[in-house]
Design an enzyme around this catalytic site. Structure first.
Site, PDB file in Angstrom:
ATOM      1  N   CYS A   1     -45.845  13.517  51.392  1.00  0.00           N
ATOM      2  CA  CYS A   1     -46.569  12.540  50.497  1.00  0.00           C
ATOM      3  C   CYS A   1     -47.507  12.680  50.462  1.00  0.00           C
ATOM      4  CB  CYS A   1     -46.141  11.660  50.327  1.00  0.00           C
ATOM      5  SG  CYS A   1     -46.155  10.523  52.514  1.00  0.00           S
TER       6      CYS A   1
ATOM      7  N   HIS B   1     -46.584   5.404  52.777  1.00  0.00           N
ATOM      8  CA  HIS B   1     -45.960   6.169  51.146  1.00  0.00           C
ATOM      9  C   HIS B   1     -48.369   6.679  50.319  1.00  0.00           C
ATOM     10  CE1 HIS B   1     -43.481   9.391  48.270  1.00  0.00           C
ATOM     11  NE2 HIS B   1     -43.867   8.161  47.618  1.00  0.00           N
TER      12      HIS B   1
ATOM     13  N   HIS C   1     -44.954  12.580  42.443  1.00  0.00           N
ATOM     14  CA  HIS C   1     -45.275  12.929  44.427  1.00  0.00           C
ATOM     15  C   HIS C   1     -44.252  13.183  45.305  1.00  0.00           C
ATOM     16  CE1 HIS C   1     -41.893   8.929  44.823  1.00  0.00           C
ATOM     17  NE2 HIS C   1     -41.540   9.662  44.003  1.00  0.00           N
TER      18      HIS C   1
END
Length: 351
Positions: free
Chosen positions: A266, A314, A326
């Site tokens: 990520c 994240h 993402h």
């Protein structure tokens, strides 16, 4: 046969039967414990998703230590360079002391008075003696310089050992996070192993279709988007470059520690996308929270970074219209998703 003997025989037989029954019961219990019921397909998907998420959490924790490791390694390198330089100074002073010692030894065999009496030229000898005294002063000065230089060298070497120990400690901590990441992935695989071959194939096909769909949504060379499902919110300047760079990776697999060009985690995806726009970001979602101007959820614009969970584990890029791009987690590919499918933490605007 006597009554006592009959009773003993019955007792032995009863004990044997009882022992056999207990053993059988243990085997049945063990068998029941080891033969856990196979999860349903939906249950397996949920369990795998959670384990993969936990793997990502460990991965981002490991990523967060990258900066510390890099900084510590740089300090160790700088200390090693300083040690080499200081060692050169120590060696130079030692050579000077050695030369002075040799010169002094050549006139140290007899006393100064005897040398004066034996000299054929007393005036010349006195001149030489004065030079010798100056020579001794130089030797003492050199010894003091050596002590100072050696002291600095010792201090630098001690600092190097301290910094090396700190570096090794951080590396060990990162290795522990990596190990936990792999343990979670292994456990996810064990869940999948309990499924039938047909169910496993179904999951693989679903993941492959998701990746293919994501790839079909990539911008064309001109920056146009092939899918009408994509958010069409205008972005400008560096943000536009970053958005298109992120969207161009749709369908690429999640791989921990990767930052392109064909796989990402990520924070690696955000680092890559904004790097294309000339903005340097750390390879860590936690570190990226401090690498831009904080913005509220209501003021989000395309290109902004959105952080999820508490503590942050994240990061995604806002696209507009409540959508993000993402790299979700291990086992998945770069995709477009609803902004609110994960618990919002904060957001920043890089550049």
């Amino acid at each position: 046969m006597s009554i006592g003997r009959i009773n003993r025989t019955k007792g032995i037989a009863l004990a044997a039967i009882t022992s056999t029954a207990v053993a059988a019961g243990v085997i049945l219990i063990q068998g029941a414990a080891s033969a856990d019921p196979a999860p349903t397909l939906d249950e397996a998907k949920k369990q795998v998703a959670e384990l993969q998420h936990q793997a990502e959490v460990s991965g981002e924790s490991a990523n967060d230590l990258r900066g510390q490791i890099s900084a510590s390694a740089a300090r160790v390198k700088a200390l090693q360079t300083a040690i080499d330089k200081q060692q050169g100074q120590v060696d130079g002073v030692k050579r000077q002391i050695g030369s002075l010692a040799v010169a002094g030894y050549q006139t140290s065999g007899i006393s100064t008075t005897a040398q004066l009496l034996l000299s054929t030229n007393p005036d010349q000898f006195l001149s030489q003696a004065s030079t010798a005294q100056a020579f001794a002063g130089q030797q003492n000065s050199a010894l003091r310089r050596y002590q100072v230089a050696q002291g600095k060298l010792t201090d630098l070497q001690a600092s190097e050992q301290t910094e090396l120990a700190a570096l090794q400690a951080v590396q060990a901590k990162q290795d522990a996070f990596k190990k936990q990441l792999q343990t979670n992935l292994d456990n996810a695989e064990k869940v999948l192993d309990k499924l039938s071959a047909a169910d496993r194939k179904r999951i693989e096909e679903e993941n492959a279709k998701e990746a293919e769909k994501a790839r079909s949504e990539r911008p064309t060379r001109g920056g146009d988007r092939e899918s009408t499902d994509l958010p069409n919110v205008p972005a400008s300047g560096r943000a536009a470059i970053a958005v298109n760079a992120a969207l161009s990776q749709l369908g690429d697999p999640y791989v921990w520690g990767a930052d392109g060009p064909n796989s990402y985690d990520c924070s690696g995806l955000m680092m890559y996308a904004w790097g294309k726009a000339g903005v340097s970001l750390s390879h860590s979602s936690k570190a990226q929270t401090g690498e831009g101007r904080p913005v509220s959820k209501s003021d989000l614009m395309p290109g902004d970074l959105i952080f999820y969970y508490s503590p942050v584990s994240h990061v995604a890029m806002y696209l507009g219209n409540g959508r993000i791009v993402h790299a979700p987690r291990p086992g998945k590919s770069v995709e477009i998703a609803p902004m609110d499918e994960m618990p919002f933490n904060s957001a920043v605007r890089p550049g």
